[in-house]
Design a protein around this motif. Structure first.
Motif, PDB file in Angstrom:
ATOM      1  N   TRP A  63       0.847  -1.192   0.000  1.00 15.34           N
ATOM      2  CA  TRP A  63       0.000   0.000   0.000  1.00 15.34           C
ATOM      3  C   TRP A  63       0.883   1.243   0.000  1.00 15.34           C
ATOM      4  CZ3 TRP A  63       0.485  -3.502   3.976  1.00 15.34           C
ATOM      5  CH2 TRP A  63       1.203  -3.074   5.088  1.00 15.34           C
ATOM      6  N   SER A  64       0.254   2.369  -0.236  1.00 18.34           N
ATOM      7  CA  SER A  64       0.932   3.652  -0.066  1.00 18.34           C
ATOM      8  C   SER A  64       0.227   4.410   1.046  1.00 18.34           C
ATOM      9  CB  SER A  64       0.906   4.454  -1.369  1.00 18.34           C
ATOM     10  OG  SER A  64      -0.428   4.704  -1.785  1.00 18.34           O
ATOM     11  N   GLY A  65       0.934   5.370   1.602  1.00 17.63           N
ATOM     12  CA  GLY A  65       0.372   6.068   2.754  1.00 17.63           C
ATOM     13  C   GLY A  65       0.662   5.307   4.036  1.00 17.63           C
ATOM     14  N   SER A  66      -0.131   5.563   5.062  1.00 20.50           N
ATOM     15  CA  SER A  66       0.099   4.968   6.378  1.00 20.50           C
ATOM     16  C   SER A  66      -0.839   3.796   6.634  1.00 20.50           C
ATOM     17  CB  SER A  66      -0.092   6.021   7.480  1.00 20.50           C
ATOM     18  OG  SER A  66       0.833   7.082   7.333  1.00 20.50           O
ATOM     19  N   ALA A  67      -0.340   2.797   7.365  1.00 16.51           N
ATOM     20  CA  ALA A  67      -1.147   1.674   7.839  1.00 16.51           C
ATOM     21  C   ALA A  67      -0.537   1.197   9.149  1.00 16.51           C
ATOM     22  CB  ALA A  67      -1.190   0.549   6.817  1.00 16.51           C
ATOM     23  N   ASP A  68      -1.386   0.842  10.105  1.00 22.43           N
ATOM     24  CA  ASP A  68      -0.880   0.357  11.384  1.00 22.43           C
ATOM     25  C   ASP A  68      -1.280  -1.090  11.681  1.00 22.43           C
ATOM     26  OD1 ASP A  68      -3.573   0.583  11.995  1.00 22.43           O
ATOM     27  OD2 ASP A  68      -3.323   2.299  13.328  1.00 22.43           O
ATOM     28  N   ALA A  69      -2.171  -1.675  10.847  1.00 20.98           N
ATOM     29  CA  ALA A  69      -2.603  -3.040  11.121  1.00 20.98           C
ATOM     30  C   ALA A  69      -3.075  -3.737   9.859  1.00 20.98           C
ATOM     31  CB  ALA A  69      -3.721  -3.046  12.162  1.00 20.98           C
ATOM     32  N   VAL A  70      -2.829  -5.048   9.816  1.00 21.40           N
ATOM     33  CA  VAL A  70      -3.420  -5.938   8.820  1.00 21.40           C
ATOM     34  C   VAL A  70      -4.223  -6.974   9.585  1.00 21.40           C
ATOM     35  CG1 VAL A  70      -2.946  -7.742   7.120  1.00 21.40           C
ATOM     36  CG2 VAL A  70      -1.657  -5.603   7.065  1.00 21.40           C
ATOM     37  N   VAL A  71      -5.467  -7.179   9.149  1.00 25.44           N
ATOM     38  CA  VAL A  71      -6.361  -8.091   9.851  1.00 25.44           C
ATOM     39  C   VAL A  71      -6.868  -9.133   8.870  1.00 25.44           C
ATOM     40  CG1 VAL A  71      -8.436  -8.285  11.265  1.00 25.44           C
ATOM     41  CG2 VAL A  71      -7.067  -6.209  11.365  1.00 25.44           C
ATOM     42  N   PHE A  72      -6.787 -10.411   9.260  1.00 24.09           N
ATOM     43  CA  PHE A  72      -7.338 -11.496   8.453  1.00 24.09           C
ATOM     44  C   PHE A  72      -7.387 -12.755   9.304  1.00 24.09           C
ATOM     45  CE2 PHE A  72      -2.851 -12.115   8.174  1.00 24.09           C
ATOM     46  CZ  PHE A  72      -2.633 -13.470   7.997  1.00 24.09           C
ATOM     47  N   ASN A  73      -8.313 -13.636   8.954  1.00 19.64           N
ATOM     48  CA  ASN A  73      -8.396 -14.938   9.605  1.00 19.64           C
ATOM     49  C   ASN A  73      -8.454 -14.821  11.123  1.00 19.64           C
ATOM     50  OD1 ASN A  73      -8.610 -17.719   9.174  1.00 19.64           O
ATOM     51  ND2 ASN A  73      -6.452 -18.053   9.630  1.00 19.64           N
ATOM     52  N   GLY A  74      -9.124 -13.767  11.620  1.00 18.39           N
ATOM     53  CA  GLY A  74      -9.256 -13.587  13.062  1.00 18.39           C
ATOM     54  C   GLY A  74      -8.014 -13.063  13.752  1.00 18.39           C
ATOM     55  N   GLN A  75      -7.024 -12.610  12.995  1.00 24.43           N
ATOM     56  CA  GLN A  75      -5.782 -12.106  13.573  1.00 24.43           C
ATOM     57  C   GLN A  75      -5.648 -10.602  13.369  1.00 24.43           C
ATOM     58  OE1 GLN A  75      -2.214 -14.748  12.796  1.00 24.43           O
ATOM     59  NE2 GLN A  75      -3.593 -15.538  11.239  1.00 24.43           N
ATOM     60  N   TYR A  76      -5.156  -9.935  14.390  1.00 19.77           N
ATOM     61  CA  TYR A  76      -4.830  -8.504  14.313  1.00 19.77           C
ATOM     62  C   TYR A  76      -3.314  -8.396  14.375  1.00 19.77           C
ATOM     63  CZ  TYR A  76      -4.657  -3.536  15.514  1.00 19.77           C
ATOM     64  OH  TYR A  76      -4.393  -2.192  15.519  1.00 19.77           O
ATOM     65  N   ILE A  77      -2.706  -7.900  13.297  1.00 21.17           N
ATOM     66  CA  ILE A  77      -1.249  -7.860  13.201  1.00 21.17           C
ATOM     67  C   ILE A  77      -0.809  -6.417  13.015  1.00 21.17           C
ATOM     68  CG2 ILE A  77       0.758  -8.638  11.888  1.00 21.17           C
ATOM     69  CD1 ILE A  77      -1.007 -11.040  11.004  1.00 21.17           C
ATOM     70  N   GLU A  78      -0.010  -5.909  13.943  1.00 18.74           N
ATOM     71  CA  GLU A  78       0.519  -4.559  13.828  1.00 18.74           C
ATOM     72  C   GLU A  78       1.601  -4.525  12.752  1.00 18.74           C
ATOM     73  OE1 GLU A  78       1.849  -3.319  17.638  1.00 18.74           O
ATOM     74  OE2 GLU A  78      -0.174  -3.164  18.491  1.00 18.74           O
ATOM     75  N   VAL A  79       1.561  -3.490  11.916  1.00 16.70           N
ATOM     76  CA  VAL A  79       2.511  -3.399  10.812  1.00 16.70           C
ATOM     77  C   VAL A  79       3.122  -2.003  10.773  1.00 16.70           C
ATOM     78  CG1 VAL A  79       1.339  -5.139   9.411  1.00 16.70           C
ATOM     79  CG2 VAL A  79       0.696  -2.726   9.167  1.00 16.70           C
ATOM     80  N   GLU A  80       4.267  -1.927  10.105  1.00 18.41           N
ATOM     81  CA  GLU A  80       4.930  -0.665   9.808  1.00 18.41           C
ATOM     82  C   GLU A  80       5.342  -0.679   8.348  1.00 18.41           C
ATOM     83  OE1 GLU A  80       8.185  -0.311  12.463  1.00 18.41           O
ATOM     84  OE2 GLU A  80       6.957   0.144  14.235  1.00 18.41           O
ATOM     85  N   GLY A  81       5.630   0.485   7.806  1.00 16.43           N
ATOM     86  CA  GLY A  81       6.071   0.562   6.427  1.00 16.43           C
ATOM     87  C   GLY A  81       4.912   0.464   5.451  1.00 16.43           C
ATOM     88  N   THR A  82       5.197  -0.061   4.257  1.00 10.29           N
ATOM     89  CA  THR A  82       4.203  -0.084   3.184  1.00 10.29           C
ATOM     90  C   THR A  82       3.978  -1.482   2.613  1.00 10.29           C
ATOM     91  OG1 THR A  82       5.918   0.461   1.577  1.00 10.29           O
ATOM     92  CG2 THR A  82       4.641   2.300   2.517  1.00 10.29           C
TER      93      THR A  82
END
Length: 465
Positions: free
Chosen positions: A239-258
């Protein structure tokens, strides 16, 4: 020209910020009884509608809307619960919510009716029994009291009273049919927003829930979100811009970067949410499939079946006789195959998980025959050995059909309690019942009783109270 472009960008940013809506993006509930913490996340689309809710480790809900941004359905799923699949269908008349159907598949389990102020006014069960709910309001249409009545006797089964301060809800108190308060919830506000609720339920202690808000607007959402399925059953999101989480399959995963790449996934189709402070972009239906998995072959019986009946006494001091059939089986698999374990069914419904991909034989503790006060329940013995990989399971080339009548005719060894149970039969790590069936990976959440816990080469007896 450059200065004009900068001014336009600033104008867009200001406009988007002014249109942003403050909405709850996380709830953190802490119980005083056991110090447990439950975290709930909410994710919103560009219209400001919640599209997904995740209660970590508990459940997930997805929401659909019509062209008028009216909620039409909620699909609800509880993790680790075979009876969890529920769909909630919301019915509107001229934009007014009138009912909500709770469905399991196509079967309607119950229908909740709503009054003109959007509060439940009764429930219709699947068998047509209606449980009425009577609501009382003040002149400002604030809900003051809600009574749930018995569908036949008409008596009040529970009452919930609401208290307001300057038109803002500050307390909710629920009582049973005897007038005894069963739960009290207080509401605390900061800067005009709900900041905390405190729920107490007698001896069960209190649950304090803190609310965290975010600015919901399309301007803050991640941009240009893409997903790519890789070889080896992983998915890369960018992705471009900001993101702090990816969610799938019942999981919440904190992310950094793109970008973010998943761990190895099971075969299947996944829906991803890429979020920035609750502003989410959905990436639906990313499919992964590992075609390198191979199944076992030549599944066969590997010796004589041994039978053991364990005699015990239940809580009502009634004798319980449980018979276990120890069925030795073997199979073959390609030398290059690298399964992480096996799932071995001994009929169409029951199985044992073996967390060792190097073995090619096993003694199944089949407990599908139980004698209790003279009652006998039997199921045909049919052995299916699935090779388990990190990406999913592979079906075998053949299924072993056993002579159920001949096995049932074997005279069992009768023992008392668990004194004669050989710990060596519990080959895989995990929690087993007294009959040798693996019931869980840990004792957490199990019913009260006595279990065998296997860790490596060590087996111990554990009492769950």
């Amino acid at each position: 020209m450059k200065k004009i472009l900068l001014a336009l960008v600033a104008l867009v940013a200001t406009t988007a910020s002014l249109n942003a809506q403050k909405k709850v993006i996380t709830e953190t509930a802490v119980s005083s009884a056991d110090a447990s913490v439950v975290i709930t996340h909410r994710f919103y689309n560009e219209q400001g509608n919640v599209i997904y809710k995740l209660i970590e480790g508990v459940s997930e809900s997805t929401y659909s809307y019509n062209d008028l941004n009216q909620l039409t359905t909620e699909e609800y799923n509880v993790f680790n619960n075979y009876n969890a699949g529920r769909t909630y269908v919301y019915n509107y008349t001229e934009g007014q919510l009138v009912s909500r159907e709770e469905k399991a598949g196509e079967r309607v389990l119950s229908t909740v009716k709503y009054d003109e102020y959007g509060n439940p006014s009764g429930t219709l069960s699947a068998n047509g029994l209606e449980i009425p709910q009577q609501n009382t309001y003040d002149d400002d249409h604030n809900l003051l009291k809600s009574e749930i009545k018995h569908p036949i006797a008409g008596i009040v089964m529970s009452t919930t009273a609401y208290t307001y301060s300057d038109g803002v809800l500050v307390k909710k108190e629920t009582s049973n049919s005897a007038g005894v308060v069963t739960e009290t919830v207080t509401y605390t506000y900061e800067n005009g927003q709900l900041a905390k609720t405190t729920a107490s339920a007698g001896d069960d202690g209190t649950v304090e829930t803190v609310f965290n808000y975010g600015d919901i607007d399309a301007y803050y959402a991640p941009q240009n979100v893409q997903a790519f399925a890789n070889q080896g059953n992983t998915v890369t999101l960018s992705w471009s811009g900001s993101a702090d989480a990816v969610v799938f399959n019942g999981q919440y995963i904190e992310v950094e970067g793109t970008s973010y790449t998943t761990d190895v996934l099971q075969d299947g189709t996944y829906t991803f949410y890429v979020s920035n402070q609750g502003n989410a972009v959905v990436v639906p239906e990313v499919t992964v499939f590992d075609n390198s998995k191979v199944g076992v072959f030549d599944v066969a019986q590997n010796g004589d079946v041994k039978v053991q009946t364990v005699v015990s006494v239940d809580d009502q001091e009634q004798e319980k006789r449980t018979t276990t059939y120890y069925i030795p089986v073997k199979w073959s698999i390609d030398e290059d195959a690298r399964p992480i374990g096996y799932r071995i069914y001994y009929n169409d419904n029951y199985y044992v998980d073996v967390e060792d991909g190097t073995i090619t034989e096993y003694i199944i503790p089949a407990t599908n025959v139980t004698i209790w006060n003279g009652g006998v329940v039997t199921l045909p013995f049919k052995v299916t050995v699935q090779a388990v990989y990190a990406t999913g399971v592979a079906e075998p080339d053949n299924v072993l059909e056993l002579d159920t009548d001949a096995i049932l005719a074997i005279e069992p060894e009768v023992v008392n309690g668990i004194s004669s149970v050989n710990a060596s039969q519990f080959k895989a790590s995990g929690v087993y019942n007294l009959n040798g069936v693996r019931v869980a990976s840990s004792v957490k959440g199990l019913r009260n009783g006595l279990y065998i816990v296997r860790q490596g080469n060590k087996s111990t007896k554990v009492i769950v109270r």
